[in-house]
Write an enzyme that holds these catalytic residues in place. Structure first.
Site, PDB file in Angstrom:
ATOM      1  N   PRO A   1     -35.117  39.159 -12.190  1.00  0.00           N
ATOM      2  CA  PRO A   1     -36.435  38.530 -12.263  1.00  0.00           C
ATOM      3  C   PRO A   1     -37.229  39.121 -13.424  1.00  0.00           C
ATOM      4  CG  PRO A   1     -36.361  40.090 -10.436  1.00  0.00           C
ATOM      5  CD  PRO A   1     -35.004  40.100 -11.050  1.00  0.00           C
TER       6      PRO A   1
ATOM      7  N   HIS B   1     -42.315  33.837 -13.782  1.00  0.00           N
ATOM      8  CA  HIS B   1     -41.229  32.927 -14.164  1.00  0.00           C
ATOM      9  C   HIS B   1     -40.407  32.755 -12.887  1.00  0.00           C
ATOM     10  CE1 HIS B   1     -37.672  31.183 -15.907  1.00  0.00           C
ATOM     11  NE2 HIS B   1     -36.948  32.244 -15.622  1.00  0.00           N
TER      12      HIS B   1
ATOM     13  N   ARG C   1     -40.300  23.455 -20.735  1.00  0.00           N
ATOM     14  CA  ARG C   1     -39.845  22.373 -19.834  1.00  0.00           C
ATOM     15  C   ARG C   1     -41.014  21.461 -19.459  1.00  0.00           C
ATOM     16  NH1 ARG C   1     -36.170  26.645 -16.374  1.00  0.00           N
ATOM     17  NH2 ARG C   1     -34.232  26.251 -17.487  1.00  0.00           N
TER      18      ARG C   1
ATOM     19  N   ASP D   1     -40.430  27.853 -19.016  1.00  0.00           N
ATOM     20  CA  ASP D   1     -41.078  26.902 -18.094  1.00  0.00           C
ATOM     21  C   ASP D   1     -42.124  26.062 -18.837  1.00  0.00           C
ATOM     22  OD1 ASP D   1     -40.253  28.648 -15.391  1.00  0.00           O
ATOM     23  OD2 ASP D   1     -40.741  29.804 -17.162  1.00  0.00           O
TER      24      ASP D   1
ATOM     25  N   ARG E   1     -33.240  36.818  -3.664  1.00  0.00           N
ATOM     26  CA  ARG E   1     -33.913  37.315  -4.864  1.00  0.00           C
ATOM     27  C   ARG E   1     -33.918  38.842  -4.871  1.00  0.00           C
ATOM     28  NH1 ARG E   1     -38.150  36.048  -8.145  1.00  0.00           N
ATOM     29  NH2 ARG E   1     -39.443  37.669  -7.323  1.00  0.00           N
TER      30      ARG E   1
HETATM   31  N1  LIG Z   1     -35.780  34.543 -18.472  1.00  0.00           N
HETATM   32  C1  LIG Z   1     -35.230  33.341 -18.460  1.00  0.00           C
HETATM   33  O1  LIG Z   1     -35.915  32.339 -18.696  1.00  0.00           O
HETATM   34  C2  LIG Z   1     -33.773  33.228 -18.138  1.00  0.00           C
HETATM   35  C3  LIG Z   1     -33.073  32.023 -18.302  1.00  0.00           C
HETATM   36  C4  LIG Z   1     -31.712  31.992 -18.027  1.00  0.00           C
HETATM   37  C5  LIG Z   1     -31.094  33.129 -17.541  1.00  0.00           C
HETATM   38  N2  LIG Z   1     -31.803  34.282 -17.371  1.00  0.00           N
HETATM   39  C6  LIG Z   1     -31.219  35.507 -16.851  1.00  0.00           C
HETATM   40  O2  LIG Z   1     -30.505  36.169 -17.892  1.00  0.00           O
HETATM   41  C7  LIG Z   1     -29.544  37.021 -17.291  1.00  0.00           C
HETATM   42  C8  LIG Z   1     -28.195  36.805 -17.969  1.00  0.00           C
HETATM   43  O3  LIG Z   1     -27.726  35.506 -17.707  1.00  0.00           O
HETATM   44  P1  LIG Z   1     -26.326  35.039 -18.324  1.00  0.00           P
HETATM   45  O4  LIG Z   1     -26.144  33.627 -17.899  1.00  0.00           O
HETATM   46  O5  LIG Z   1     -26.251  35.419 -19.751  1.00  0.00           O
HETATM   47  O6  LIG Z   1     -25.341  35.977 -17.474  1.00  0.00           O
HETATM   48  P2  LIG Z   1     -23.847  36.367 -17.863  1.00  0.00           P
HETATM   49  O7  LIG Z   1     -23.208  36.819 -16.587  1.00  0.00           O
HETATM   50  O8  LIG Z   1     -23.203  35.293 -18.668  1.00  0.00           O
HETATM   51  O9  LIG Z   1     -24.044  37.637 -18.822  1.00  0.00           O
HETATM   52  C9  LIG Z   1     -24.500  38.877 -18.379  1.00  0.00           C
HETATM   53  C10 LIG Z   1     -23.779  39.937 -19.185  1.00  0.00           C
HETATM   54  O10 LIG Z   1     -24.328  41.207 -18.838  1.00  0.00           O
HETATM   55  C11 LIG Z   1     -23.262  42.143 -18.883  1.00  0.00           C
HETATM   56  N3  LIG Z   1     -23.625  43.349 -18.154  1.00  0.00           N
HETATM   57  C12 LIG Z   1     -23.717  43.531 -16.808  1.00  0.00           C
HETATM   58  N4  LIG Z   1     -24.060  44.799 -16.536  1.00  0.00           N
HETATM   59  C13 LIG Z   1     -24.228  45.426 -17.738  1.00  0.00           C
HETATM   60  C14 LIG Z   1     -24.584  46.737 -18.136  1.00  0.00           C
HETATM   61  N5  LIG Z   1     -24.857  47.682 -17.230  1.00  0.00           N
HETATM   62  N6  LIG Z   1     -24.646  47.029 -19.451  1.00  0.00           N
HETATM   63  C15 LIG Z   1     -24.352  46.093 -20.384  1.00  0.00           C
HETATM   64  N7  LIG Z   1     -24.000  44.832 -20.071  1.00  0.00           N
HETATM   65  C16 LIG Z   1     -23.938  44.510 -18.764  1.00  0.00           C
HETATM   66  C17 LIG Z   1     -22.078  41.381 -18.275  1.00  0.00           C
HETATM   67  O11 LIG Z   1     -20.856  41.998 -18.627  1.00  0.00           O
HETATM   68  C18 LIG Z   1     -22.262  39.999 -18.874  1.00  0.00           C
HETATM   69  O12 LIG Z   1     -21.527  39.824 -20.082  1.00  0.00           O
HETATM   70  C19 LIG Z   1     -29.545  36.679 -15.786  1.00  0.00           C
HETATM   71  O13 LIG Z   1     -30.346  37.643 -15.101  1.00  0.00           O
HETATM   72  C20 LIG Z   1     -30.211  35.327 -15.725  1.00  0.00           C
HETATM   73  O14 LIG Z   1     -30.842  35.083 -14.489  1.00  0.00           O
HETATM   74  C21 LIG Z   1     -33.105  34.342 -17.665  1.00  0.00           C
END
Ligand SMILES: NC(=O)c1ccc[n+]([C@@H]2O[C@H](COP(=O)([O-])OP(=O)(O)OC[C@H]3O[C@@H](n4cnc5c(N)ncnc54)[C@H](O)[C@@H]3O)[C@@H](O)[C@H]2O)c1
Length: 315
Positions: free
Chosen positions: A124, A178, A154, A151, A91
């Site tokens: 996170p 979360h 869900r 959450d 993490r």
């Molecule tokens: N809060 C929630 O409930 C929840 C749920 C699912 C996922 N997430 C989180 O959301 C985030 C994204 O997940 P995802 O599946 O879309 O990932 P992903 O890898 O599909 O997309 C992330 C995007 O961010 C871009 N990126 C990386 N660095 C960057 C920067 N400096 N500037 C601009 N763009 C940048 C990447 O190019 C990529 O397209 C993760 O941290 C994941 O853990 C959160």
């Protein structure tokens, strides 16, 4: 650009979560302009082209791949950029990676758009919501994390399956982080105003400790289960982001479990985590101070302590 004439939403991160949200937003008609910003410009461009081709089936909306100056005037900038947890990665590794991204993008976003709101989804999420608040200098109501909105959804879904009622008729919340230390508020969970034991008794349904523990474990561990099967989760979180967006743009005063800066709640201050929160056109209008059981307070304090110590590793 004048706010009010156009409704611009900026999305930083055109990955799974960002584009699923963009698609839902486009179909909703809530925004007149959607700008996608991603470090991978070609990806943002391809996504914008694909989304534009859905416009004739949806609502007149301008969708394009942009850069930070395009955030100017956006009502909300949704942050979904960054890495997700990879197998074998801690993490803390994830925190360090995404913190570095935050230090790069948040000051730039606020320079371009000093008055819009920030809605954080990247994990996170609680720590990054807090960091966005610190780096942006925005007021606490303007910085919201999606927190436990997912959450809670869900949890309500699984309870609805168990009790055979519409998930929208189940009133139950997950609060705190979360993540692994999140807390189910069993003491206040209800259907039609009846606490769950009372509801089960009236309906002749099973409602023992073991069933409840299993439902919570499935709620808490859902992301692991989904990621194991399909590599990422995005539909439900995008729906949650939509519901926050709607509450803000329509000034709905909806009660949503989102993450924001908490002040003086059971002695907890200066930490971002989720509680049921009234979300309106001004963002976090007020955080609802639930009266918890002693066990829930203990668990919430533990969750907040974990978040605080993670934040201290990066600031
Ligand atoms: N809060 C929630 O409930 C929840 C749920 C699912 C996922 N997430 C989180 O959301 C985030 C994204 O997940 P995802 O599946 O879309 O990932 P992903 O890898 O599909 O997309 C992330 C995007 O961010 C871009 N990126 C990386 N660095 C960057 C920067 N400096 N500037 C601009 N763009 C940048 C990447 O190019 C990529 O397209 C993760 O941290 C994941 O853990 C959160």
């Amino acid at each position: 650009m004048e706010r009010g004439l156009h409704r611009r939403i900026a999305i930083v991160g055109a990955g799974n979560v960002g584009t699923t949200y963009a698609y839902a937003l486009l179909l909703s008609g809530l925004a007149s302009e959607i700008v996608l910003i991603d470090a991978n410009r070609a990806k943002a461009e391809g996504e914008a082209m694909d989304l534009n081709h859905a416009v004739p089936f949806a609502h007149p909306t301008r969708v394009w791949a942009g850069d930070y100056p395009d955030c100017a005037g956006s009502a909300i900038t949704v942050l979904t950029a960054g890495a997700g947890q990879k197998p074998g990665e801690t993490r803390l590794d994830l925190v360090r990676k995404n913190t570095a991204i935050w230090r790069q993008i948040v000051p730039e976003l606020v320079r371009q758009n000093p008055t819009g709101m920030l809605l954080v989804a990247t994990n996170p999420v609680d720590v990054l919501t807090h960091l966005a608040l610190k780096l942006s200098g925005l007021s606490p109501p303007q910085v919201i994390g999606s927190g436990t909105i997912l959450d809670t959804a869900r949890f309500r879904y699984l309870l609805s399956e168990q009790f055979g009622v519409d998930a929208r008729s189940v009133h139950a919340y997950i609060i705190g982080e979360h993540g692994d230390s999140e807390v189910p508020v069993w003491s206040l969970a209800n259907i039609a105003g009846m606490r769950l034991p009372e509801f089960c008794k009236a309906q002749g349904l099973a409602c023992d400790q073991e069933i409840m523990e299993r439902i919570f474990a499935r709620t808490r561990d859902a992301a692991y289960q989904i990621i194991e099967r399909k590599g990422a989760t995005f539909y439900a979180v995008a729906a949650g982001l939509m519901s926050i967006t709607q509450a803000i743009l329509r000034d709905q005063r909806s009660v949503l479990s989102v993450s924001s800066l908490i002040t003086d709640y059971y002695g907890l201050s200066d930490v971002c985590f989720s509680l049921p929160t009234v979300v309106s056109g001004s963002g976090v209008e007020r955080v609802l101070r639930l009266e918890l059981s002693q066990d829930e307070v203990t668990k919430l304090k533990h969750s907040a302590e974990l978040l605080r110590s993670t934040l201290h590793t990066i600031v």
